[in-house]
Design an enzyme around this catalytic site. Structure first.
Site, PDB file in Angstrom:
ATOM      1  N   GLU A  12     -52.641 116.417 -16.364  1.00 24.20           N
ATOM      2  CA  GLU A  12     -53.098 115.070 -16.701  1.00 24.20           C
ATOM      3  C   GLU A  12     -51.991 114.019 -16.571  1.00 24.20           C
ATOM      4  OE1 GLU A  12     -56.311 114.605 -17.215  1.00 24.20           O
ATOM      5  OE2 GLU A  12     -56.628 116.774 -17.080  1.00 24.20           O
ATOM      6  N   VAL A  13     -51.223 114.108 -15.489  1.00 21.50           N
ATOM      7  CA  VAL A  13     -50.144 113.138 -15.275  1.00 21.50           C
ATOM      8  C   VAL A  13     -50.478 112.134 -14.177  1.00 21.50           C
ATOM      9  CG1 VAL A  13     -48.365 114.730 -16.073  1.00 21.50           C
ATOM     10  CG2 VAL A  13     -48.932 114.634 -13.629  1.00 21.50           C
ATOM     11  N   GLY A  14     -51.639 112.300 -13.519  1.00 22.43           N
ATOM     12  CA  GLY A  14     -52.034 111.355 -12.480  1.00 22.43           C
ATOM     13  C   GLY A  14     -51.874 111.867 -11.062  1.00 22.43           C
ATOM     14  N   VAL A  17     -54.783 110.700  -8.633  1.00 28.45           N
ATOM     15  CA  VAL A  17     -54.682 109.277  -8.309  1.00 28.45           C
ATOM     16  C   VAL A  17     -53.509 109.033  -7.361  1.00 28.45           C
ATOM     17  CG1 VAL A  17     -54.355 106.947  -9.239  1.00 28.45           C
ATOM     18  CG2 VAL A  17     -55.768 108.601 -10.470  1.00 28.45           C
ATOM     19  N   LYS A  34     -57.074 121.070  -1.582  1.00 26.79           N
ATOM     20  CA  LYS A  34     -56.958 121.509  -2.973  1.00 26.79           C
ATOM     21  C   LYS A  34     -57.037 123.032  -2.966  1.00 26.79           C
ATOM     22  CE  LYS A  34     -56.950 120.612  -7.505  1.00 26.79           C
ATOM     23  NZ  LYS A  34     -55.971 119.774  -8.206  1.00 26.79           N
ATOM     24  N   ALA A 109     -52.343 122.296  -9.015  1.00 17.76           N
ATOM     25  CA  ALA A 109     -52.975 122.292 -10.339  1.00 17.76           C
ATOM     26  C   ALA A 109     -51.874 122.343 -11.379  1.00 17.76           C
ATOM     27  CB  ALA A 109     -53.905 123.489 -10.484  1.00 17.76           C
ATOM     28  N   GLY A 110     -51.827 121.365 -12.261  1.00 24.66           N
ATOM     29  CA  GLY A 110     -50.785 121.359 -13.281  1.00 24.66           C
ATOM     30  C   GLY A 110     -49.406 121.170 -12.669  1.00 24.66           C
ATOM     31  N   GLY A 173     -47.205 108.443 -12.671  1.00 26.97           N
ATOM     32  CA  GLY A 173     -48.646 108.490 -12.463  1.00 26.97           C
ATOM     33  C   GLY A 173     -49.451 107.443 -13.194  1.00 26.97           C
ATOM     34  N   PRO A 203     -50.328 101.723 -11.822  1.00 25.58           N
ATOM     35  CA  PRO A 203     -50.782 101.145 -13.083  1.00 25.58           C
ATOM     36  C   PRO A 203     -51.791 102.048 -13.788  1.00 25.58           C
ATOM     37  CG  PRO A 203     -50.945  99.555 -11.289  1.00 25.58           C
ATOM     38  CD  PRO A 203     -50.687 100.889 -10.661  1.00 25.58           C
TER      39      PRO A 203
END
Length: 246
Positions: A12-14, A17, A34, A109-110, A173, A203
Site C-alpha cells: 500500500e505504498v502506491g 499508481v 503483473k 506485490a508488496g 507514492g 500527490p
C-alpha cells in the site's frame, strides 16, 4: 530503459499508481505485466486494470497468476491450491513482451523480497532471470513519504546492490497536501538512503483522476528520467524547513 521492475518498500505504498504514471508518460508501445495478483476474485479488476483506467491509453497488459486472498503470492497460492509463479516464467514473459514494446513495466506485490514460489523466488529473482536472458532490467522503488521510510528504502537498496541489480531511482507514492517535518526532511534524505536519485513525488489522491488529468499530474510529478518535468531540487527546496537556530 526497456524493462523496469516496480517494487515498493512495503504494501500500500502506491506501486500501481506509480506504474500507471510511468506508463502514461512513456513513448511508444508499453506493456504492463503483473506476475502475481492477490486479493481479487476471478471477475474483479486487478492492478493492470487500474493502470488502464488511470492512463486512459492503449497498453498491453498481462497477469500470470491470480489468487483470491490478499496474502504474499506464495502463501496465497498454497492456500488456494494453485500453481505458483517462477522467476524464469516471468523472465520469459518479459522477454516476449520486450520484442514488441518500447517499455515493459513489471509490477511486484508488496516489497522486493516477497516470496512467489516454494523455492523462495522473489521479484529480485525475476529481474535476475530477465537479465540472464540478455535484457538489462532496472528497478524503480516506490516509497512512503513519512517516518520509517529511510530504513525500508535503505534495506531495499542493500538487497538490490547485493544482487547486482540497478536501482533506477525512488518515487514517493503519495505526497500529502500538508507534509509533516519528517516528510519534508525525507526529501533530502531519501536519495542518500537509496544511493539513487529521487525521481518523483505523486500527490496523494491523484488516482481519483483518469486519462488526460492523470497524465498531466504524472508529468508534473515525475522527473525527466521517467518522462516528466518534476525537479527534485526545486521540490525539495520548496518544502525545506530551516534547522533550529537558523
Amino acid at each position: 530503459m526497456t524493462v523496469l521492475f516496480v517494487t515498493g518498500t512495503g504494501t500500500e505504498v502506491g506501486k500501481t499508481v506509480a506504474t500507471a504514471a510511468v506508463a502514461a508518460l512513456a513513448d511508444g508501445p508499453v506493456a504492463v505485466l503483473k506476475p502475481g495478483q492477490t486479493g481479487v476474485a476471478p471477475a474483479e479488476a486487478g492492478d493492470v486494470a487500474e493502470v488502464l483506467r488511470l492512463t486512459g491509453r492503449s497498453l498491453t497488459t498481462r497477469e500470470l497468476a491470480r489468487y483470491p486472498e490478499p496474502l504474499a503470492p506464495d502463501t496465497a497460492a498454497r492456500r488456494a491450491g494453485m500453481p505458483t509463479v517462477r522467476p524464469e516464467q516471468v523472465a520469459e514473459a518479459v522477454a516476449e513482451l520486450a520484442r514488441d514494446h518500447a517499455l515493459v513495466l513489471v509490477e511486484g506485490a508488496g516489497g522486493l523480497l516477497v516470496r512467489y514460489d516454494e523455492q523462495g523466488g522473489t521479484l529480485a529473482d525475476m529481474a535476475l532471470a530477465t537479465a540472464a536472458l540478455g535484457l538489462d532490467p532496472a528497478v524503480l522503488v516506490v516509497a512512503t513519504a513519512g517516518l520509517g521510510t529511510l530504513n525500508t528504502t535503505a534495506l531495499t537498496a542493500e538487497a538490490l546492490a547485493a544482487r547486482g541489480l540497478a536501482m533506477h531511482g525512488v518515487v514517493i507514492g503519495a505526497w500529502p497536501g500538508e507534509p509533516d517535518l519528517a516528510m519534508r526532511c525525507n526529501l533530502a534524505d531519501l536519495p542518500v538512503a537509496a544511493g539513487a536519485p529521487l525521481l518523483g513525488a505523486l500527490p496523494a489522491g491523484c488516482a481519483a483522476d483518469t486519462g488526460a488529468p492523470f497524465v498531466s499530474t504524472a508529468r508534473a510529478s515525475l522527473a525527466p528520467a521517467l518522462g516528466g518535468t518534476w525537479d527534485a531540487a526545486a521540490f525539495t527546496a520548496t518544502h525545506a524547513i530551516p534547522a533550529p537556530g537558523r
